[in-house]
Design a protein around this motif. Sequence first.
Motif, PDB file in Angstrom:
ATOM      1  N   HIS A  73       2.141   4.839 -20.022  1.00 51.42           N
ATOM      2  CA  HIS A  73       1.343   4.811 -18.991  1.00 51.42           C
ATOM      3  C   HIS A  73       1.543   3.327 -18.132  1.00 51.42           C
ATOM      4  CE1 HIS A  73      -2.251   6.535 -17.185  1.00 51.42           C
ATOM      5  NE2 HIS A  73      -2.624   5.239 -16.739  1.00 51.42           N
ATOM      6  N   GLY A  74       2.068   2.449 -18.776  1.00 54.64           N
ATOM      7  CA  GLY A  74       2.128   1.276 -17.964  1.00 54.64           C
ATOM      8  C   GLY A  74       2.934   1.020 -16.992  1.00 54.64           C
ATOM      9  N   PHE A  75       3.876   2.020 -16.959  1.00 57.03           N
ATOM     10  CA  PHE A  75       4.797   1.888 -15.702  1.00 57.03           C
ATOM     11  C   PHE A  75       4.108   2.527 -14.577  1.00 57.03           C
ATOM     12  CE2 PHE A  75       7.754   1.954 -19.469  1.00 57.03           C
ATOM     13  CZ  PHE A  75       8.627   0.983 -19.022  1.00 57.03           C
ATOM     14  N   ARG A  76       3.120   3.327 -14.779  1.00 55.97           N
ATOM     15  CA  ARG A  76       2.428   3.747 -13.456  1.00 55.97           C
ATOM     16  C   ARG A  76       2.026   2.601 -12.623  1.00 55.97           C
ATOM     17  NH1 ARG A  76       0.313   8.789 -12.783  1.00 55.97           N
ATOM     18  NH2 ARG A  76      -1.789   7.897 -12.577  1.00 55.97           N
ATOM     19  N   SER A  77       1.396   1.541 -13.769  1.00 58.74           N
ATOM     20  CA  SER A  77       0.916   0.214 -12.866  1.00 58.74           C
ATOM     21  C   SER A  77       2.139  -0.250 -12.399  1.00 58.74           C
ATOM     22  CB  SER A  77       0.204  -0.699 -14.046  1.00 58.74           C
ATOM     23  OG  SER A  77      -0.650   0.061 -14.662  1.00 58.74           O
ATOM     24  N   SER A  78       3.302  -0.611 -12.976  1.00 54.73           N
ATOM     25  CA  SER A  78       4.404  -0.984 -12.461  1.00 54.73           C
ATOM     26  C   SER A  78       4.752  -0.379 -10.986  1.00 54.73           C
ATOM     27  CB  SER A  78       5.857  -1.010 -13.276  1.00 54.73           C
ATOM     28  OG  SER A  78       5.545  -1.419 -14.498  1.00 54.73           O
ATOM     29  N   PHE A  79       4.672   0.774 -11.085  1.00 53.44           N
ATOM     30  CA  PHE A  79       5.077   1.488  -9.744  1.00 53.44           C
ATOM     31  C   PHE A  79       3.916   1.132  -8.537  1.00 53.44           C
ATOM     32  CE2 PHE A  79       3.330   5.078  -7.242  1.00 53.44           C
ATOM     33  CZ  PHE A  79       4.612   5.467  -6.420  1.00 53.44           C
ATOM     34  N   ARG A  80       2.779   1.112  -8.978  1.00 56.75           N
ATOM     35  CA  ARG A  80       1.762   0.553  -8.034  1.00 56.75           C
ATOM     36  C   ARG A  80       1.844  -0.804  -7.489  1.00 56.75           C
ATOM     37  NH1 ARG A  80      -0.936   0.291  -4.713  1.00 56.75           N
ATOM     38  NH2 ARG A  80      -3.003   1.040  -3.904  1.00 56.75           N
ATOM     39  N   ASP A  81       2.029  -1.558  -8.401  1.00 61.11           N
ATOM     40  CA  ASP A  81       2.376  -2.967  -7.992  1.00 61.11           C
ATOM     41  C   ASP A  81       3.665  -3.102  -7.178  1.00 61.11           C
ATOM     42  OD1 ASP A  81       0.087  -3.863  -9.486  1.00 61.11           O
ATOM     43  OD2 ASP A  81       1.512  -4.537 -11.319  1.00 61.11           O
ATOM     44  N   TRP A  82       4.621  -2.725  -7.202  1.00 56.10           N
ATOM     45  CA  TRP A  82       5.648  -2.586  -6.724  1.00 56.10           C
ATOM     46  C   TRP A  82       5.313  -2.003  -5.201  1.00 56.10           C
ATOM     47  CZ3 TRP A  82       7.762   2.288  -4.651  1.00 56.10           C
ATOM     48  CH2 TRP A  82       8.736   2.133  -3.823  1.00 56.10           C
TER      49      TRP A  82
END
Length: 400
Positions: free
Chosen positions: A325-334
């Motif tokens: 799920h943390g990769f969704r945060s990576s996407f949002r930050d990017w």
Amino acid sequence: MTRQKLPGMYADGGGLYLQVSRSGSKSWIFRFAMEGREREMGLGPLNTVSLSEARDLALEARKQKLRGIDPIEARKAERASRKLEDAKAVTFTQAADAYIKANKIAWKNPKHAAQWEATLATYAKPFFGDFAVARVDTTLVLKAIEPIWTTKPETASRLRGRIETVLDWATVRGFRQGENPARWRGHLDKLLPPKAKVRTVEHHAALPHGELPAFMAELVLQKGIAARALEFAILTAARTGEVIGATWAEIDLDAQIWTIPKERMKAGREHRVPLNPRCIAVLTEMAAVQTSEFVFPGGKAERPLSNMAMLNALKRMGRASLTTHGFRSSFRDWAAENTDYPGEVVEMALAHTIGNKVEAAYRRGDLFEKRKGLMGDWWRFSTTGHASASEASTELEALP
């Protein structure tokens, strides 16, 4: 008087009447006025209650009225008291089990019922599971909640809410009376600190987006269905459950679109996901080993991949600190730091519910074309470290 046959009301005196209905049935009625309000109280049918018994009942009602007691309300209270006494054999565990059984058919996620059962069995039932549900009070509720309020605030908050719901259900069913001892506002909020203040919220561990290209280069070399599912999840910014539950019927390879039905979406709304070239490559690889309706099949026949499979893939890569799920945060930050896409496009790519009801009412579309560009840039960045097509084109041409 009891021989009357014509429909009507026949007075016996003192407010007592024999009521004869059009069907010929006969019953006793006590008429009285209370605080200027005319009321009628049934005393039972003639074939069960004799004239002398009806007169005794009317006399008792008049005595209650003389003491300022409404006979009808007094009878309701007596019946409620008897019902409560009868319900003492209904334990909290029985009430909880009955509530879950009655409501789980409406819960979209089958695991929801299991989570309810596990939470209550672990934290509530040891303290008052065998107690009559009518006896559960604030002291008992606190015994269950306080030990984990500061160490497991999220679990404790869910536990409190579930206890409150079970007790509300028991009250409506007549198994208990009075205020709910598990309610938060105006009650437990005076005894316990707010959940947000007892411990810092722990977010899903996320990879800094700047490290993503190197991670993806490593991931693409990993073997197995779990690794391909993880790739697919990262490149579509989808949730774990959405990915492992994906079926071939949801995939349109020609149009390069993955349509997730509303039944599988957290927001309960159909979600279309544009598929980039690497997603298509992953799907082509999965089609070659297709064994069931699921895109990412599990070890058991006709079952999807386990929800732990992608986490295990991360562990094998030495990345146990990360979560899918943390990769969704990576996407949002990017998207926020490296692109100019509007926030609503990014939020819709994440299939988040629109918080503003007015905005949600006016924006009926799914911004698919704009999201298509966003997800294409995300793929290019994840693969090369560059978001724009021009910067990434040379490196992409060199990729296998």
